[in-house]
Design an enzyme around this catalytic site. Structure first.
Site, short mmCIF file in Angstrom:
data_model
loop_
_atom_site.label_atom_id
_atom_site.label_comp_id
_atom_site.label_asym_id
_atom_site.label_seq_id
_atom_site.Cartn_x
_atom_site.Cartn_y
_atom_site.Cartn_z
N ASP A 1 -6.45 -6.31 4.56
CA ASP A 1 -5.83 -4.98 4.56
C ASP A 1 -5.85 -4.40 5.97
O ASP A 1 -6.91 -4.21 6.56
CB ASP A 1 -6.64 -4.09 3.61
CG ASP A 1 -6.04 -2.71 3.42
OD1 ASP A 1 -4.96 -2.42 3.97
OD2 ASP A 1 -6.68 -1.90 2.71
N ASP B 1 -4.77 3.57 -1.92
CA ASP B 1 -5.84 3.93 -0.99
C ASP B 1 -6.38 5.32 -1.31
O ASP B 1 -5.68 6.31 -1.12
CB ASP B 1 -5.29 3.91 0.44
CG ASP B 1 -5.06 2.50 0.94
OD1 ASP B 1 -6.00 1.69 0.87
OD2 ASP B 1 -3.93 2.21 1.38
N MET C 1 -8.97 8.13 -0.34
CA MET C 1 -9.82 8.56 0.79
C MET C 1 -10.34 9.97 0.55
O MET C 1 -9.63 10.81 -0.02
CB MET C 1 -9.00 8.56 2.08
CG MET C 1 -8.34 7.22 2.39
SD MET C 1 -7.56 7.26 4.01
CE MET C 1 -6.66 5.69 3.96
N SER D 1 0.85 -1.19 0.00
CA SER D 1 0.00 0.00 0.00
C SER D 1 0.88 1.23 0.00
O SER D 1 1.65 1.44 0.95
CB SER D 1 -0.89 0.01 1.24
OG SER D 1 -1.37 1.32 1.46
N MET E 1 -12.16 4.42 -0.56
CA MET E 1 -12.78 4.70 0.75
C MET E 1 -13.45 6.06 0.63
O MET E 1 -13.02 7.06 1.24
CB MET E 1 -11.70 4.69 1.84
CG MET E 1 -11.24 3.29 2.18
SD MET E 1 -9.66 3.29 3.05
CE MET E 1 -8.56 3.31 1.63
N HIS F 1 -8.42 0.96 -3.86
CA HIS F 1 -9.33 0.76 -2.73
C HIS F 1 -10.03 2.09 -2.46
O HIS F 1 -9.43 3.01 -1.92
CB HIS F 1 -8.48 0.29 -1.53
CG HIS F 1 -9.21 0.15 -0.24
ND1 HIS F 1 -8.57 -0.07 0.95
CD2 HIS F 1 -10.53 0.17 0.06
CE1 HIS F 1 -9.45 -0.17 1.93
NE2 HIS F 1 -10.66 -0.01 1.41
N MET G 1 -11.22 -5.78 5.88
CA MET G 1 -10.41 -4.80 6.61
C MET G 1 -10.08 -5.35 7.99
O MET G 1 -10.98 -5.75 8.73
CB MET G 1 -11.17 -3.47 6.80
CG MET G 1 -11.38 -2.63 5.56
SD MET G 1 -9.89 -2.23 4.63
CE MET G 1 -8.89 -1.35 5.84
N HIS H 1 -1.29 -1.44 -4.21
CA HIS H 1 -2.55 -1.06 -3.56
C HIS H 1 -2.59 0.46 -3.39
O HIS H 1 -1.69 1.06 -2.80
CB HIS H 1 -2.62 -1.76 -2.21
CG HIS H 1 -3.90 -1.60 -1.48
ND1 HIS H 1 -5.02 -2.38 -1.73
CD2 HIS H 1 -4.26 -0.76 -0.48
CE1 HIS H 1 -5.99 -2.03 -0.92
NE2 HIS H 1 -5.57 -1.04 -0.14
C1 DX5 Z 1 -6.15 1.77 5.69
C2 DX5 Z 1 -5.74 1.42 4.30
C3 DX5 Z 1 -4.65 0.44 4.21
C4 DX5 Z 1 -3.36 0.88 4.85
C5 DX5 Z 1 -2.73 -0.35 5.41
O1 DX5 Z 1 -7.29 2.52 5.66
O2 DX5 Z 1 -6.83 0.87 3.57
O3 DX5 Z 1 -4.42 0.00 2.88
O4 DX5 Z 1 -2.47 1.51 3.99
O5 DX5 Z 1 -1.60 0.06 6.07
P1 DX5 Z 1 -0.82 -0.85 7.10
O6 DX5 Z 1 -0.35 -2.06 6.36
O7 DX5 Z 1 0.24 0.07 7.55
O8 DX5 Z 1 -1.80 -1.22 8.20
ZN ZN Z 2 -6.40 -0.17 1.60
#
Ligand code: DX5
Ligand code: ZN
Length: 224
Positions: free
Chosen positions: A174, A34, A36, A7, A67, A65, A136, A32
């Site tokens: 994740d 993320d 947001m 990620s 969010m 991903h 998650m 990956h």
């Molecule tokens: C959290 C993200 C993850 C995050 C995971 O909201 O969706 O993808 O980057 O990070 P680690 O592996 O540091 O928990």
């Molecule tokens: Zn993620």
């Protein structure tokens, strides 16, 4: 087969291309991303401009991903930028069947995500139209959080349902995946392992990725 999806949330954004190359040299098979929006989760991260640049520096599939509230608005945008996998949260989408078909209509792999407090049962009507389910194992919003062990049973349940119903979705995990938690997630059935802090948090991303993959693959072999 165990796959590692680093990620980039925990990467050094000023050196993103270089960091992604290091992780892929370490055996990562997808990246990956993320996304947001500050509404669905309490943080803001990456949007289309960064994905556009990222697409130019790696041939690995981009696993996006989302969010965000109203992901339908952005699915076509990300698909046109060349992302390959798109996942949406069950909790964020009102018409999940429609949204998953929208992802597929853009020739992307379609994934559905559940937060730690959301039961697997809420997915029963869509498991036959998803390519992957993302469990998650932290509350979404931030990297480097502590793994929540009570999410493991959901990976086991998804494995059971898949064989009972003859389905073929893949199981991704994740949040908090690191050397001390990787064997548990793999033994519970996770096949695609997202890791942010454990890859980019400290040290060499290539070496970190190699170690995680080695540990994940060993745990998978012990499972059989
Ligand atoms: C959290 C993200 C993850 C995050 C995971 O909201 O969706 O993808 O980057 O990070 P680690 O592996 O540091 O928990
Ligand atoms: Zn993620």
């Amino acid at each position: 087969m165990i796959e590692l999806a680093p990620s980039i949330l925990s990467a050094d954004f000023a050196r993103l291309g270089e960091q992604v190359h290091a992780a892929s040299a370490g055996g990562a098979s997808l990246i990956h991303v993320d996304v947001m929006d500050g509404h669905f989760v309490p943080n803001l991260t990456i949007g289309p401009p960064v994905v556009k640049s990222l697409r130019k520096v790696t041939d690995l599939p981009l696993d996006c991903h989302l969010m965000i509230d109203n992901p339908d608005e952005f699915i076509p945008v990300f698909a046109e930028l060349g992302v390959n996998w798109i996942s949406v949260h069950q909790e964020a989408v009102r018409h999940l069947n429609r949204t998953l078909h929208l992802i597929r209509s853009h020739n992307c792999q379609a994934g559905v995500v559940i937060n730690p407090a959301t039961p697997v049962e809420t997915l029963s009507e869509v498991l036959d139209i998803v390519d992957y389910v993302l469990v998650m194992s932290v509350n979404p919003g931030f990297g480097a959080q502590k793994f929540i062990p009570s999410t493991l049973h959901k990976m086991r349940r998804l494995t059971e349902i898949r064989s009972q119903r003859g389905l073929d979705y893949r199981i991704e995990v994740d949040g908090g995946v690191a050397l001390d938690t990787i064997a548990d997630v793999v033994r519970s059935g996770a096949e695609i392992l997202v890791a942010g802090n454990a890859v980019f948090g400290s040290g060499d991303p290539k070496k970190n990725a190699e170690e995680l993959l080695r540990a994940g693959t060993e745990a998978a072999l012990q499972k059989v």
